[in-house]
Design a protein around this motif. Structure first.
Motif, short mmCIF file in Angstrom:
data_model
loop_
_atom_site.label_atom_id
_atom_site.label_comp_id
_atom_site.label_asym_id
_atom_site.label_seq_id
_atom_site.Cartn_x
_atom_site.Cartn_y
_atom_site.Cartn_z
N ASP A 168 0.81 -1.22 0.00
CA ASP A 168 0.00 0.00 0.00
C ASP A 168 0.84 1.27 0.00
OD1 ASP A 168 -2.25 -1.52 -0.01
OD2 ASP A 168 -2.73 -1.27 2.11
N GLU A 169 1.92 1.27 0.79
CA GLU A 169 2.70 2.50 0.94
C GLU A 169 3.46 2.89 -0.31
OE1 GLU A 169 5.00 -0.81 3.14
OE2 GLU A 169 2.93 -0.23 2.74
N GLN A 180 -8.13 3.76 6.35
CA GLN A 180 -8.30 2.58 7.19
C GLN A 180 -8.08 2.90 8.67
OE1 GLN A 180 -6.20 -0.99 5.36
NE2 GLN A 180 -5.26 0.65 4.16
N ASN A 181 -8.42 1.94 9.50
CA ASN A 181 -8.22 2.02 10.95
C ASN A 181 -9.03 3.16 11.58
OD1 ASN A 181 -6.99 0.70 13.15
ND2 ASN A 181 -5.52 2.36 13.37
N LYS A 228 -3.54 13.53 1.70
CA LYS A 228 -2.82 12.38 2.28
C LYS A 228 -1.67 12.84 3.16
CE LYS A 228 -0.14 8.27 0.96
NZ LYS A 228 1.13 8.70 1.56
N ALA A 232 -2.42 11.44 6.97
CA ALA A 232 -1.85 10.12 7.27
C ALA A 232 -1.22 10.11 8.66
CB ALA A 232 -0.81 9.73 6.21
N GLY A 233 -1.60 9.14 9.46
CA GLY A 233 -1.07 9.04 10.81
C GLY A 233 -1.77 9.91 11.83
N LYS A 244 -4.87 5.41 8.96
CA LYS A 244 -3.97 5.06 7.87
C LYS A 244 -4.58 5.55 6.56
CE LYS A 244 -1.69 1.15 5.57
NZ LYS A 244 -1.50 -0.32 5.55
N THR A 246 -3.83 5.76 2.41
CA THR A 246 -3.03 5.40 1.25
C THR A 246 -3.84 5.71 -0.01
OG1 THR A 246 -3.86 3.12 1.27
CG2 THR A 246 -1.83 3.56 2.48
#
Length: 250
Positions: A168-169, A180-181, A228, A232-233, A244, A246
């Motif tokens: 994914d990364e 996600q998450n 993104k 992200a994070g 997450k 991506t």
């Protein structure tokens, strides 16, 4: 740390090319430090081993004046029997920006640099797609190569003989983000509040029957890249979840 709010930090970095590619990076950096530290305080040297960056280096001084002097006096200086080609760098190094700017400006500089890196990757990916488009009437793709049995680093295969799957990364940028998450109670409105702040936002698409994931679409890759890099994070629900983000797998 000094802060020049509203002002651009000076260029204090020297770009060097035409370096001997066969010399190990540690030895190269040591030699460069010995040469360039004669002109001032060198606070960082960046030299990488990847194919694109070989033969190049960046020398970061603490002030712009020694960088300019080094460019004037070291042009054509032979290092490992090759004449160096030197110039002031076009962009400011992380070390320089961190030295002259506030923490907020430094973080903005890093986000901008990463976004530019993503845009370049997107352009390269698009060029690769163009080169691999089928040649009319040939039945083959342009630039096609025979399949190799060995897998490259960073790639994984789901079954013997299957095509490698890109993690994914490492997926190339596109207009749609895969998120996600997420907390189970996160809904479309909550995600719109986060992702709707970025230019070109179109919509959030939740996945029926699946909690914790969603898709976010933008009008262009540029908007998705910016979103993104800024989300992200991101910690959610008082840090219980780390989001997450991506790119959607094509």
């Amino acid at each position: 740390m000094a802060s020049n709010q509203g002002q651009q930090p000076p260029i204090a970095t020297v770009y060097v090319r035409n370096l001997e590619e066969r010399v190990k990076v540690d030895k190269l950096k040591e030699a460069l430090y010995t040469i360039f530290s004669e002109y001032g305080n060198v606070i960082d040297i960046v030299a990488k081993t990847n194919l694109k960056a070989k033969g190049q280096a960046f020398i970061v001084f603490d002030k712009p004046e020694p960088a300019l002097t080094a460019v004037e006096e070291l042009q054509g200086f032979e290092l490992f029997e090759k004449p160096m080609q030197v110039a002031l760098a076009r962009t400011r190094s992380d070390a320089t920006v961190q030295r002259y700017c506030s923490e907020e400006e430094f973080e903005a500089h890093k986000r901008h640099r990463m976004a530019e890196k993503e845009r370049k990757k997107a352009a390269e990916a698009e060029e690769q797609k163009r080169l691999k488009r089928p040649i009319p009437g040939s039945g083959v793709e342009a630039g096609a190569r025979p399949a190799k049995s060995a897998r490259g680093p960073g790639l994984k295969s789901t079954a013997p003989g299957a095509a490698p799957v890109v993690p994914d990364e490492y997926l190339p940028p596109n207009r749609i983000l895969f998120v996600q998450n997420l907390p189970d109670d996160f809904d479309k409105d909550a995600l719109t509040a986060i992702f709707g702040r970025f230019e070109g936002f179109r919509e959030v698409r939740m996945v029926p029957g699946r909690s914790g994931i969603a898709f976010v679409e933008y009008e262009s890759e540029a908007g998705a890249i910016t979103a993104k890099e800024n989300t992200a994070g991101m910690p959610l629900k008082n840090g219980e979840k780390i989001m997450k983000v991506t790119y959607q797998r094509q």
